[in-house]
Design a protein around this motif. Structure first.
Motif, PDB file in Angstrom:
ATOM      1  N   ALA A  39      37.510  79.406  78.547  1.00  0.00           N
ATOM      2  CA  ALA A  39      38.775  80.184  78.899  1.00  0.00           C
ATOM      3  C   ALA A  39      39.846  79.436  77.473  1.00  0.00           C
ATOM      4  N   LEU A  40      40.410  78.109  77.830  1.00  0.00           N
ATOM      5  CA  LEU A  40      41.128  78.007  76.615  1.00  0.00           C
ATOM      6  C   LEU A  40      41.269  78.420  75.367  1.00  0.00           C
ATOM      7  N   ASP A  41      39.604  78.430  74.691  1.00  0.00           N
ATOM      8  CA  ASP A  41      39.478  78.351  73.523  1.00  0.00           C
ATOM      9  C   ASP A  41      39.489  79.524  73.393  1.00  0.00           C
ATOM     10  N   ILE A  42      39.123  80.788  73.979  1.00  0.00           N
ATOM     11  CA  ILE A  42      39.272  81.861  73.789  1.00  0.00           C
ATOM     12  C   ILE A  42      41.130  82.068  73.517  1.00  0.00           C
ATOM     13  N   LEU A  43      41.882  81.528  74.686  1.00  0.00           N
ATOM     14  CA  LEU A  43      43.525  81.770  74.367  1.00  0.00           C
ATOM     15  C   LEU A  43      43.904  81.300  73.182  1.00  0.00           C
ATOM     16  N   GLU A  44      43.143  80.346  72.582  1.00  0.00           N
ATOM     17  CA  GLU A  44      44.156  80.402  71.311  1.00  0.00           C
ATOM     18  C   GLU A  44      44.264  81.374  70.993  1.00  0.00           C
ATOM     19  N   THR A  47      43.684  87.735  71.540  1.00  0.00           N
ATOM     20  CA  THR A  47      44.906  88.138  72.412  1.00  0.00           C
ATOM     21  C   THR A  47      44.415  88.520  73.368  1.00  0.00           C
ATOM     22  N   VAL A  48      45.023  87.873  74.940  1.00  0.00           N
ATOM     23  CA  VAL A  48      44.527  88.281  76.450  1.00  0.00           C
ATOM     24  C   VAL A  48      45.902  88.656  77.138  1.00  0.00           C
ATOM     25  N   HIS A  49      45.656  89.160  77.890  1.00  0.00           N
ATOM     26  CA  HIS A  49      46.606  90.456  78.566  1.00  0.00           C
ATOM     27  C   HIS A  49      46.500  89.889  80.035  1.00  0.00           C
ATOM     28  N   LEU A  50      46.003  89.193  80.918  1.00  0.00           N
ATOM     29  CA  LEU A  50      45.525  89.098  82.366  1.00  0.00           C
ATOM     30  C   LEU A  50      44.133  88.110  81.993  1.00  0.00           C
ATOM     31  N   ILE A  51      44.183  87.567  82.974  1.00  0.00           N
ATOM     32  CA  ILE A  51      42.983  85.997  83.454  1.00  0.00           C
ATOM     33  C   ILE A  51      42.689  86.555  84.986  1.00  0.00           C
ATOM     34  N   LEU A  52      41.140  86.474  85.136  1.00  0.00           N
ATOM     35  CA  LEU A  52      40.562  86.920  86.738  1.00  0.00           C
ATOM     36  C   LEU A  52      39.761  84.933  86.231  1.00  0.00           C
ATOM     37  N   MET A  53      40.451  84.116  86.972  1.00  0.00           N
ATOM     38  CA  MET A  53      40.241  82.907  86.499  1.00  0.00           C
ATOM     39  C   MET A  53      38.818  81.991  88.399  1.00  0.00           C
ATOM     40  N   ASP A  54      37.939  81.618  87.499  1.00  0.00           N
ATOM     41  CA  ASP A  54      37.163  80.916  89.590  1.00  0.00           C
ATOM     42  C   ASP A  54      37.629  79.762  89.529  1.00  0.00           C
ATOM     43  N   VAL A  55      37.376  79.316  90.825  1.00  0.00           N
ATOM     44  CA  VAL A  55      37.781  77.548  90.522  1.00  0.00           C
ATOM     45  C   VAL A  55      37.082  77.383  90.285  1.00  0.00           C
ATOM     46  N   MET A  56      35.741  76.776  91.168  1.00  0.00           N
ATOM     47  CA  MET A  56      34.617  75.978  90.877  1.00  0.00           C
ATOM     48  C   MET A  56      34.293  76.396  89.940  1.00  0.00           C
ATOM     49  N   MET A  57      34.412  75.951  88.430  1.00  0.00           N
ATOM     50  CA  MET A  57      33.433  75.951  87.273  1.00  0.00           C
ATOM     51  C   MET A  57      33.077  73.870  86.371  1.00  0.00           C
ATOM     52  N   PRO A  58      32.316  73.685  85.740  1.00  0.00           N
ATOM     53  CA  PRO A  58      32.213  72.604  85.248  1.00  0.00           C
ATOM     54  C   PRO A  58      33.000  72.430  84.880  1.00  0.00           C
ATOM     55  N   LEU A  60      35.699  72.225  83.343  1.00  0.00           N
ATOM     56  CA  LEU A  60      37.109  72.052  83.316  1.00  0.00           C
ATOM     57  C   LEU A  60      36.858  73.232  84.760  1.00  0.00           C
ATOM     58  N   ASP A  61      37.771  72.751  85.739  1.00  0.00           N
ATOM     59  CA  ASP A  61      38.121  73.704  86.822  1.00  0.00           C
ATOM     60  C   ASP A  61      38.790  74.426  86.731  1.00  0.00           C
ATOM     61  N   GLY A  62      39.121  75.490  87.499  1.00  0.00           N
ATOM     62  CA  GLY A  62      40.130  76.432  87.744  1.00  0.00           C
ATOM     63  C   GLY A  62      41.420  76.085  87.710  1.00  0.00           C
ATOM     64  N   PHE A  63      41.723  75.625  88.561  1.00  0.00           N
ATOM     65  CA  PHE A  63      43.208  75.039  88.618  1.00  0.00           C
ATOM     66  C   PHE A  63      43.442  74.266  87.586  1.00  0.00           C
ATOM     67  N   SER A  64      42.121  73.896  86.936  1.00  0.00           N
ATOM     68  CA  SER A  64      43.266  72.361  86.521  1.00  0.00           C
ATOM     69  C   SER A  64      43.397  73.389  85.048  1.00  0.00           C
ATOM     70  N   ALA A  65      42.568  74.386  84.777  1.00  0.00           N
ATOM     71  CA  ALA A  65      42.804  75.399  83.854  1.00  0.00           C
ATOM     72  C   ALA A  65      43.764  76.034  83.487  1.00  0.00           C
ATOM     73  N   ILE A  66      44.641  76.393  85.215  1.00  0.00           N
ATOM     74  CA  ILE A  66      45.559  77.670  84.849  1.00  0.00           C
ATOM     75  C   ILE A  66      46.969  76.839  84.775  1.00  0.00           C
ATOM     76  N   MET A  67      47.068  75.511  84.948  1.00  0.00           N
ATOM     77  CA  MET A  67      47.967  74.591  84.877  1.00  0.00           C
ATOM     78  C   MET A  67      48.478  74.025  83.436  1.00  0.00           C
ATOM     79  N   ARG A  68      47.343  74.072  82.611  1.00  0.00           N
ATOM     80  CA  ARG A  68      47.560  74.025  81.414  1.00  0.00           C
ATOM     81  C   ARG A  68      47.478  75.107  80.610  1.00  0.00           C
TER      82      ARG A  68
END
Length: 232
Positions: A39-44, A47-58, A60-68
């Motif tokens: 997800a972080l790689d795609i954002l770089e 152009t993304v306008h909204l994210i739907l993020m799961d929590v439990m993922m291998p 890098l989990d969703g919560f950690s990704a959101i903080m970044r």
């Protein structure tokens, strides 16, 4: 912009494909990611306008990704999770998510929430600078630019936090219940026990505008009634 772009991050490929189908039928472009790092790689790159993020993922989990993501971006983030405990919802909102959708969800609910958050985000992002300004003590809000200053310095707010502050800055001194804040900001009838959702966002705003968030000067609780922006 003809086609808003949505990033769907979930390690379940079936969910990504189903959500992609729902959203593409509504005219959205969709990027899929299997974990937080993708997800972080795609954002770089995109152009993304909204994210739907799961929590439990291998990886890098969703919560950690959101903080970044929140270190750099203010676009809407909606958490998708099978975890229904209030503590998980509060955590997601505390670290920067704008909304929380519990699995399993219906296509109608998902699309409605995406459209609602996306519409408000694009309205905020597309507004011009200058125009009507209101000052309340150390705070200064520009309603045309949808921007907030505290002691003359820009305050970085998420789209949801911006809408909450706009509500208060339009109505200094007025008491709003948690249910009314939820209905006005999320533009839908108050969900079950909206107090936690509103409380978390208020706390995050206080951390950005108050000199001492534990003893707020502006965003105050009126016990048993709700919240108000103190007139100065």
């Amino acid at each position: 912009m003809d086609q808003p772009c949505i990033l769907v991050a979930d390690d379940d490929a079936d969910i990504v494909n189903a959500v992609r189908l729902y959203l593409e039928k509504e005219g959205f472009a969709v990027f899929g990611a299997a974990n937080g790092l993708e997800a972080l790689d795609i954002l770089e790159k995109e152009t993304v306008h909204l994210i739907l993020m799961d929590v439990m993922m291998p990886r890098l989990d969703g919560f950690s990704a959101i903080m970044r993501i929140r270190q750099k971006r203010n676009l809407p983030i909606l958490v998708m999770s099978a975890k229904t405990e209030d503590s998980d919802k509060v955590l997601g909102l505390s670290i920067g998510a704008d909304d929380y959708i519990t699995k399993p969800f219906s296509a109608i609910e998902l699309v409605a929430r995406v459209k609602s958050h996306l519409r408000r985000y694009l309205e905020l992002g597309g507004a011009g600078a200058g125009g009507s300004v209101r000052r309340v003590g150390r705070l200064e809000y520009d309603f045309d630019a949808h921007s907030l200053l505290a002691d003359g310095a820009p305050v970085k707010l998420t789209p949801t936090e911006t809408r909450i502050m706009e509500l208060f800055m339009k109505n200094p001194g007025r008491i709003f219940s948690a249910e009314e804040i939820y209905a006005r900001v999320w533009n839908e009838a108050a969900a079950y026990a909206p107090e936690n959702t509103v409380m978390v966002h208020i706390r995050r705003i206080r951390e950005k505008i108050e000199l001492n968030p534990k003893e707020p000067e502006y965003l105050k609780v009126v016990w048993g009634l709700g919240y108000r922006l103190e007139k100065k």
